[in-house]
Write an enzyme that holds these catalytic residues in place. Sequence first.
Site, short mmCIF file in Angstrom:
data_model
loop_
_atom_site.label_atom_id
_atom_site.label_comp_id
_atom_site.label_asym_id
_atom_site.label_seq_id
_atom_site.Cartn_x
_atom_site.Cartn_y
_atom_site.Cartn_z
N GLY A 158 0.79 -1.24 0.00
CA GLY A 158 0.00 0.00 0.00
C GLY A 158 0.81 1.28 0.00
N SER A 159 2.08 1.22 -0.46
CA SER A 159 2.87 2.47 -0.48
C SER A 159 2.29 3.45 -1.50
CB SER A 159 4.35 2.20 -0.75
OG SER A 159 4.56 1.79 -2.07
N ASN A 160 1.73 2.96 -2.57
CA ASN A 160 1.09 3.87 -3.54
C ASN A 160 -0.19 4.47 -2.96
OD1 ASN A 160 2.46 4.08 -6.33
ND2 ASN A 160 2.70 1.93 -5.75
N LYS B 250 -16.82 -14.98 -9.95
CA LYS B 250 -16.18 -13.67 -10.13
C LYS B 250 -17.24 -12.57 -10.25
CE LYS B 250 -12.60 -11.25 -12.46
NZ LYS B 250 -11.17 -11.32 -12.49
N MET C 149 -3.74 -7.05 -7.31
CA MET C 149 -3.21 -8.11 -8.16
C MET C 149 -4.29 -9.06 -8.69
SD MET C 149 -0.19 -7.24 -8.48
CE MET C 149 1.33 -6.60 -7.80
N ARG C 150 -5.36 -8.47 -9.23
CA ARG C 150 -6.41 -9.29 -9.85
C ARG C 150 -6.85 -8.65 -11.15
NH1 ARG C 150 -8.09 -13.39 -6.94
NH2 ARG C 150 -7.41 -13.26 -4.77
N ILE D 12 -9.48 -7.28 -13.59
CA ILE D 12 -10.82 -6.69 -13.43
C ILE D 12 -11.77 -7.33 -14.45
CG2 ILE D 12 -12.13 -4.51 -13.60
CD1 ILE D 12 -10.25 -4.51 -11.19
N ASN E 178 -4.71 2.02 -13.53
CA ASN E 178 -3.76 1.12 -12.86
C ASN E 178 -2.35 1.69 -13.00
OD1 ASN E 178 -2.74 -1.33 -11.68
ND2 ASN E 178 -2.16 -2.04 -13.73
N HIS F 157 1.72 0.40 -13.11
CA HIS F 157 2.53 -0.81 -13.29
C HIS F 157 4.01 -0.42 -13.32
CE1 HIS F 157 3.52 -4.88 -14.36
NE2 HIS F 157 4.33 -4.38 -15.27
C1 GAR Z 1 3.62 -1.36 -7.28
O1 GAR Z 1 4.97 -1.39 -7.69
C2 GAR Z 1 2.69 -1.44 -8.46
O2 GAR Z 1 3.17 -0.79 -9.59
C3 GAR Z 1 2.64 -2.94 -8.68
O3 GAR Z 1 2.52 -3.45 -7.39
C4 GAR Z 1 3.27 -2.63 -6.49
C5 GAR Z 1 2.42 -2.34 -5.30
O4 GAR Z 1 3.16 -1.65 -4.31
N1 GAR Z 1 1.57 -3.34 -9.55
C6 GAR Z 1 1.68 -4.30 -10.45
O5 GAR Z 1 2.68 -4.99 -10.57
C7 GAR Z 1 0.46 -4.49 -11.32
N2 GAR Z 1 0.71 -5.47 -12.30
P1 GAR Z 1 2.42 -0.94 -3.11
O6 GAR Z 1 1.45 -1.98 -2.52
O7 GAR Z 1 3.51 -0.58 -2.15
O8 GAR Z 1 1.68 0.25 -3.64
#
Ligand code: GAR
Length: 194
Positions: A11-13, A64, A89-90, A92, A106, A108
């Site tokens: 959840g840092s984002n 689903k 990580m699912r 949609i 999203n 990435h």
């Molecule tokens: C992030 O690096 C995001 O870009 C990636 O998961 C991480 C989540 O970090 N997403 C993917 O790889 C999507 N395919 P966070 O939980 O610290 O935000």
Amino acid sequence: MKIAVFASGNGSNFEAIAEAVETGEIQGEIVMLFSDQPDAYAIERAKRRDIPVISFSPKSCSSKTDYELRILHFLHGYQVELIVLAGYMRIIGETLLSSFPSRIINIHPSLLPAFPGKSGIQDAFKAGVAESGVTVHYVDQGIDTGPIIAQVRVPIHPNDTLAAFEERIHQAEHQLYPRVIQEIIQCRKEDRKS
Ligand code: GAR
């Protein structure tokens, strides 16, 4: 703009977006966090900020469609206008896609279409490319596909470690995502005026 953030892990984002809301960089409100992982650290972060948390696993649903209809119920309840996937990580499904057309985004950790999937950072590092980066895109039915909104480049230095590279990717994410979210909010405001 009422925002729902979906997260499966750290959840840092989510935190970076919540901070940007607090400072006013994002002129919106996170009205709920949804997690498919009841032990995700993102949930702790949301609770600390008094942001409502909804969490259940698809395993607790019969299909689903049933899973997404349950999520939809909360999205409508909180009058959500934009869904922000932040390490969710699912894939949609049609239920959410058709209810939120062009309103699910999203992030990435690679320069898509290169290195999609769950380990974009490690895959780019192992491939030995000179640069990778971060992509924000609209979500469609694929895995890390859909129209690209913004990208930033992050170099991989000759003597880089995976940990150092990963750290720079996350820093780039935490700057890019709030900026793009605010740009979307601004565009929608201008669309409404015209
Ligand atoms: C992030 O690096 C995001 O870009 C990636 O998961 C991480 C989540 O970090 N997403 C993917 O790889 C999507 N395919 P966070 O939980 O610290 O935000």
